[in-house]
Design a protein around this motif. Sequence first.
Motif, mmCIF file in Angstrom:
data_model
loop_
_atom_site.group_PDB
_atom_site.id
_atom_site.type_symbol
_atom_site.label_atom_id
_atom_site.label_comp_id
_atom_site.label_asym_id
_atom_site.label_seq_id
_atom_site.Cartn_x
_atom_site.Cartn_y
_atom_site.Cartn_z
ATOM 1 N N VAL A 65 -1.048 58.686 -23.137
ATOM 2 C CA VAL A 65 -1.548 58.146 -24.194
ATOM 3 C C VAL A 65 -0.819 57.527 -25.168
ATOM 4 C CG1 VAL A 65 -3.290 58.664 -25.991
ATOM 5 C CG2 VAL A 65 -3.826 59.447 -23.738
ATOM 6 N N LEU A 66 0.418 58.393 -25.578
ATOM 7 C CA LEU A 66 1.467 57.808 -26.695
ATOM 8 C C LEU A 66 2.011 56.577 -25.950
ATOM 9 C CD1 LEU A 66 2.730 58.340 -29.262
ATOM 10 C CD2 LEU A 66 4.664 59.761 -28.019
ATOM 11 N N LEU A 67 2.323 56.560 -24.724
ATOM 12 C CA LEU A 67 3.075 55.591 -24.079
ATOM 13 C C LEU A 67 2.081 54.044 -24.220
ATOM 14 C CD1 LEU A 67 5.691 54.419 -22.848
ATOM 15 C CD2 LEU A 67 4.662 55.090 -20.494
ATOM 16 N N TYR A 68 0.693 54.410 -23.884
ATOM 17 C CA TYR A 68 -0.045 53.291 -23.823
ATOM 18 C C TYR A 68 0.041 52.543 -25.273
ATOM 19 C CZ TYR A 68 -4.360 50.813 -24.451
ATOM 20 O OH TYR A 68 -5.294 49.610 -24.898
ATOM 21 N N PHE A 69 -0.342 53.499 -26.509
ATOM 22 C CA PHE A 69 -0.460 52.891 -27.471
ATOM 23 C C PHE A 69 0.790 52.412 -28.294
ATOM 24 C CE2 PHE A 69 -4.027 55.591 -28.310
ATOM 25 C CZ PHE A 69 -4.947 54.770 -28.910
ATOM 26 N N VAL A 70 2.127 52.959 -27.863
ATOM 27 C CA VAL A 70 3.287 52.111 -28.193
ATOM 28 C C VAL A 70 3.582 50.957 -27.387
ATOM 29 C CG1 VAL A 70 5.809 52.369 -28.130
ATOM 30 C CG2 VAL A 70 4.335 54.205 -28.887
ATOM 31 N N GLY A 71 3.307 51.033 -26.204
ATOM 32 C CA GLY A 71 3.570 49.894 -25.160
ATOM 33 C C GLY A 71 2.520 48.770 -24.922
ATOM 34 N N ALA A 72 1.127 48.884 -24.848
ATOM 35 C CA ALA A 72 0.308 48.178 -24.756
ATOM 36 C C ALA A 72 -0.768 47.867 -25.587
ATOM 37 C CB ALA A 72 -0.332 48.486 -23.282
ATOM 38 N N GLU A 73 -0.907 48.493 -26.575
ATOM 39 C CA GLU A 73 -1.996 48.410 -27.747
ATOM 40 C C GLU A 73 -2.117 47.204 -28.672
ATOM 41 O OE1 GLU A 73 -5.527 49.172 -29.730
ATOM 42 O OE2 GLU A 73 -4.866 50.106 -27.735
ATOM 43 N N GLN A 74 -2.240 46.198 -27.793
ATOM 44 C CA GLN A 74 -2.500 45.036 -28.564
ATOM 45 C C GLN A 74 -3.129 43.981 -27.426
ATOM 46 O OE1 GLN A 74 1.802 44.011 -29.433
ATOM 47 N NE2 GLN A 74 1.727 42.465 -28.130
ATOM 48 N N GLY A 75 -3.695 42.956 -28.073
ATOM 49 C CA GLY A 75 -4.135 41.786 -27.139
ATOM 50 C C GLY A 75 -5.484 42.427 -26.617
ATOM 51 N N HIS B 247 5.632 49.566 -34.411
ATOM 52 C CA HIS B 247 6.265 48.285 -33.971
ATOM 53 C C HIS B 247 7.841 48.547 -33.818
ATOM 54 C CE1 HIS B 247 8.367 44.533 -35.343
ATOM 55 N NE2 HIS B 247 7.414 44.134 -34.532
ATOM 56 N N ASP B 248 8.308 49.344 -34.473
ATOM 57 C CA ASP B 248 9.929 49.826 -34.244
ATOM 58 C C ASP B 248 10.090 50.764 -33.075
ATOM 59 O OD1 ASP B 248 10.511 48.205 -36.668
ATOM 60 O OD2 ASP B 248 10.456 50.029 -38.046
ATOM 61 N N GLY B 249 9.106 51.328 -32.923
ATOM 62 C CA GLY B 249 9.199 52.246 -31.700
ATOM 63 C C GLY B 249 9.043 51.443 -30.605
ATOM 64 N N ARG B 250 8.146 50.453 -30.614
ATOM 65 C CA ARG B 250 7.903 49.461 -29.303
ATOM 66 C C ARG B 250 9.266 48.862 -29.082
ATOM 67 N NH1 ARG B 250 2.842 46.511 -28.354
ATOM 68 N NH2 ARG B 250 2.133 47.977 -29.890
ATOM 69 N N LEU C 90 12.050 51.268 -27.363
ATOM 70 C CA LEU C 90 11.727 51.476 -26.040
ATOM 71 C C LEU C 90 11.999 50.260 -25.171
ATOM 72 C CD1 LEU C 90 8.710 54.131 -26.698
ATOM 73 C CD2 LEU C 90 11.027 54.489 -25.960
ATOM 74 N N GLY C 91 12.012 49.345 -25.653
ATOM 75 C CA GLY C 91 12.089 47.966 -25.021
ATOM 76 C C GLY C 91 10.979 47.111 -24.440
ATOM 77 N N PHE C 92 9.901 47.270 -25.434
ATOM 78 C CA PHE C 92 8.775 46.509 -25.214
ATOM 79 C C PHE C 92 8.605 45.416 -25.868
ATOM 80 C CE2 PHE C 92 7.241 50.943 -24.061
ATOM 81 C CZ PHE C 92 6.681 50.824 -22.831
ATOM 82 N N PRO C 93 8.561 44.241 -25.611
ATOM 83 C CA PRO C 93 8.361 43.136 -26.333
ATOM 84 C C PRO C 93 7.114 42.768 -26.875
ATOM 85 C CG PRO C 93 7.930 42.482 -23.780
ATOM 86 C CD PRO C 93 8.246 43.891 -24.099
ATOM 87 N N CYS C 94 6.736 42.454 -28.179
ATOM 88 C CA CYS C 94 5.751 42.218 -28.765
ATOM 89 C C CYS C 94 5.474 41.051 -29.423
ATOM 90 C CB CYS C 94 5.359 43.702 -29.795
ATOM 91 S SG CYS C 94 6.889 43.567 -31.190
#
Length: 72
Positions: free
Chosen positions: A36-46, A61-64, A67-71
């Motif tokens: 769940v934490l990975l989802y919120f950091v990596g994919a919770e948008q759009g 945002h900074d954690g994203r 961890l290498g997730f583009p946003c």
Amino acid sequence: MAQTAAPATTAVPAITPISLKAIAPWAVFFGILMLVLLYFVGAEQGATAVISGEGVHEWVHDGRHLLGFPCH
């Protein structure tokens, strides 16, 4: 001649191993929590957003980026 006292011995408590049955529920709980934490950091948008608005995105945002997730 002076008598020396025998060294004091300390009892070492027995270490009881923890069974897998006792650890399994906690491992599953923390595994789901991490997903769940990975989802919120990596994919919770759009399009897949569970929570509308930019609040979650800005909060992680900074954690994203760390961890290498583009946003953007």
